[in-house]
Design a protein around this motif. Structure first.
Motif, mmCIF file in Angstrom:
data_model
loop_
_atom_site.group_PDB
_atom_site.id
_atom_site.type_symbol
_atom_site.label_atom_id
_atom_site.label_comp_id
_atom_site.label_asym_id
_atom_site.label_seq_id
_atom_site.Cartn_x
_atom_site.Cartn_y
_atom_site.Cartn_z
ATOM 1 N N VAL A 22 106.776 95.181 -21.802
ATOM 2 C CA VAL A 22 108.036 95.099 -22.535
ATOM 3 C C VAL A 22 108.787 93.826 -22.144
ATOM 4 C CG1 VAL A 22 110.289 96.196 -22.870
ATOM 5 C CG2 VAL A 22 108.216 97.591 -22.883
ATOM 6 N N ASP A 23 108.849 93.522 -20.852
ATOM 7 C CA ASP A 23 109.516 92.301 -20.398
ATOM 8 C C ASP A 23 108.869 91.053 -21.002
ATOM 9 O OD1 ASP A 23 111.341 93.685 -18.882
ATOM 10 O OD2 ASP A 23 110.280 93.378 -16.986
ATOM 11 N N LEU A 24 107.536 91.015 -21.007
ATOM 12 C CA LEU A 24 106.816 89.882 -21.578
ATOM 13 C C LEU A 24 107.197 89.692 -23.045
ATOM 14 C CD1 LEU A 24 104.406 87.759 -21.545
ATOM 15 C CD2 LEU A 24 103.054 89.649 -22.460
ATOM 16 N N HIS A 25 107.243 90.775 -23.790
ATOM 17 C CA HIS A 25 107.532 90.680 -25.217
ATOM 18 C C HIS A 25 108.989 90.309 -25.493
ATOM 19 C CE1 HIS A 25 103.591 92.488 -25.684
ATOM 20 N NE2 HIS A 25 103.633 92.081 -26.939
ATOM 21 N N HIS A 26 109.862 90.566 -24.562
ATOM 22 C CA HIS A 26 111.239 90.116 -24.741
ATOM 23 C C HIS A 26 111.345 88.609 -24.555
ATOM 24 C CE1 HIS A 26 112.966 94.360 -24.043
ATOM 25 N NE2 HIS A 26 112.959 94.069 -25.323
ATOM 26 N N ARG A 27 110.395 88.017 -23.831
ATOM 27 C CA ARG A 27 110.402 86.571 -23.594
ATOM 28 C C ARG A 27 109.627 85.805 -24.648
ATOM 29 N NH1 ARG A 27 108.362 87.367 -18.071
ATOM 30 N NH2 ARG A 27 109.906 88.778 -17.271
ATOM 31 N N ASP A 28 108.470 86.364 -25.079
ATOM 32 C CA ASP A 28 107.594 85.641 -25.993
ATOM 33 C C ASP A 28 106.598 86.616 -26.614
ATOM 34 O OD1 ASP A 28 106.592 83.457 -27.344
ATOM 35 O OD2 ASP A 28 105.529 82.624 -25.624
ATOM 36 N N ALA A 29 106.001 86.223 -27.711
ATOM 37 C CA ALA A 29 104.983 87.046 -28.363
ATOM 38 C C ALA A 29 103.664 86.921 -27.591
ATOM 39 C CB ALA A 29 104.789 86.583 -29.801
ATOM 40 N N SER A 31 99.241 87.454 -27.710
ATOM 41 C CA SER A 31 98.170 87.039 -28.615
ATOM 42 C C SER A 31 97.895 88.078 -29.704
ATOM 43 C CB SER A 31 96.891 86.770 -27.821
ATOM 44 O OG SER A 31 96.451 87.958 -27.175
ATOM 45 N N ARG A 32 98.363 89.299 -29.540
ATOM 46 C CA ARG A 32 98.128 90.350 -30.538
ATOM 47 C C ARG A 32 99.344 90.649 -31.410
ATOM 48 N NH1 ARG A 32 94.295 94.892 -27.770
ATOM 49 N NH2 ARG A 32 92.653 93.475 -27.140
ATOM 50 N N CYS A 33 100.446 89.972 -31.178
ATOM 51 C CA CYS A 33 101.639 90.185 -32.001
ATOM 52 C C CYS A 33 101.372 89.717 -33.423
ATOM 53 C CB CYS A 33 102.836 89.424 -31.424
ATOM 54 S SG CYS A 33 103.546 90.191 -29.955
ATOM 55 N N ARG A 34 101.802 90.518 -34.378
ATOM 56 C CA ARG A 34 101.640 90.168 -35.787
ATOM 57 C C ARG A 34 102.838 89.337 -36.245
ATOM 58 N NH1 ARG A 34 100.218 95.794 -35.706
ATOM 59 N NH2 ARG A 34 102.298 96.246 -36.434
ATOM 60 N N PRO A 35 102.675 88.595 -37.322
ATOM 61 C CA PRO A 35 103.777 87.771 -37.829
ATOM 62 C C PRO A 35 105.032 88.575 -38.180
ATOM 63 C CG PRO A 35 101.720 87.133 -38.882
ATOM 64 C CD PRO A 35 101.445 88.367 -38.065
ATOM 65 N N ASP A 36 104.853 89.858 -38.547
ATOM 66 C CA ASP A 36 106.015 90.685 -38.894
ATOM 67 C C ASP A 36 106.755 91.210 -37.668
ATOM 68 O OD1 ASP A 36 104.387 92.695 -37.901
ATOM 69 O OD2 ASP A 36 104.346 93.872 -39.744
ATOM 70 N N GLY A 37 106.269 90.865 -36.466
ATOM 71 C CA GLY A 37 106.930 91.283 -35.238
ATOM 72 C C GLY A 37 106.335 92.527 -34.605
ATOM 73 N N CYS A 39 103.544 94.908 -32.772
ATOM 74 C CA CYS A 39 102.542 94.665 -31.736
ATOM 75 C C CYS A 39 102.063 96.010 -31.184
ATOM 76 C CB CYS A 39 103.117 93.812 -30.613
ATOM 77 S SG CYS A 39 101.890 93.451 -29.330
ATOM 78 N N GLU A 40 100.750 96.194 -31.234
ATOM 79 C CA GLU A 40 100.157 97.434 -30.729
ATOM 80 C C GLU A 40 100.409 97.614 -29.229
ATOM 81 O OE1 GLU A 40 95.688 99.137 -30.176
ATOM 82 O OE2 GLU A 40 96.128 98.072 -32.041
ATOM 83 N N ARG A 41 100.326 96.533 -28.475
ATOM 84 C CA ARG A 41 100.554 96.611 -27.025
ATOM 85 C C ARG A 41 101.988 97.048 -26.716
ATOM 86 N NH1 ARG A 41 97.765 90.938 -25.191
ATOM 87 N NH2 ARG A 41 95.612 91.662 -25.278
ATOM 88 N N LEU A 42 102.939 96.462 -27.441
ATOM 89 C CA LEU A 42 104.341 96.809 -27.225
ATOM 90 C C LEU A 42 104.601 98.267 -27.609
ATOM 91 C CD1 LEU A 42 107.124 95.884 -26.359
ATOM 92 C CD2 LEU A 42 107.499 95.053 -28.685
ATOM 93 N N ALA A 43 104.010 98.710 -28.688
ATOM 94 C CA ALA A 43 104.176 100.100 -29.125
ATOM 95 C C ALA A 43 103.619 101.075 -28.084
ATOM 96 C CB ALA A 43 103.492 100.317 -30.476
ATOM 97 N N ARG A 44 102.438 100.785 -27.558
ATOM 98 C CA ARG A 44 101.842 101.662 -26.533
ATOM 99 C C ARG A 44 102.663 101.658 -25.251
ATOM 100 N NH1 ARG A 44 95.999 99.768 -27.532
ATOM 101 N NH2 ARG A 44 96.709 98.255 -26.031
ATOM 102 N N ALA A 45 103.188 100.496 -24.882
ATOM 103 C CA ALA A 45 104.019 100.416 -23.678
ATOM 104 C C ALA A 45 105.274 101.271 -23.857
ATOM 105 C CB ALA A 45 104.403 98.968 -23.384
ATOM 106 N N GLY A 46 105.875 101.200 -25.038
ATOM 107 C CA GLY A 46 107.052 102.019 -25.317
ATOM 108 C C GLY A 46 106.746 103.496 -25.233
#
Length: 58
Positions: A22-29, A31-37, A39-46
């Motif tokens: 989550v911290d990483l995604h708050h700083r930057d996207a 490699s798996r982030c989609r253009p619409d924002g 991200c499977e990794r972020l969703a699983r972390a949540g």
């Protein structure tokens, strides 16, 4: 040790790692982030963090 000084148990490694994701995604996207924002990794972390919080409350 008094009641106010009790140590909380260390969270499982998966929970700690989810927090880093989550911290990483708050700083930057990542490699798996989609253009619409999305991200499977972020969703699983949540999901991991929500499950941990729910377990602690219950």
């Amino acid at each position: 040790m008094t009641g106010a000084e009790q140590r909380l148990p260390e969270p499982p490694f998966a929970v700690i790692l989810a927090g880093y994701v989550v911290d990483l995604h708050h700083r930057d996207a990542c490699s798996r982030c989609r253009p619409d924002g999305g991200c499977e990794r972020l969703a699983r972390a949540g999901e991991t963090l929500r499950a941990w919080r729910d377990r602690k409350r219950g």
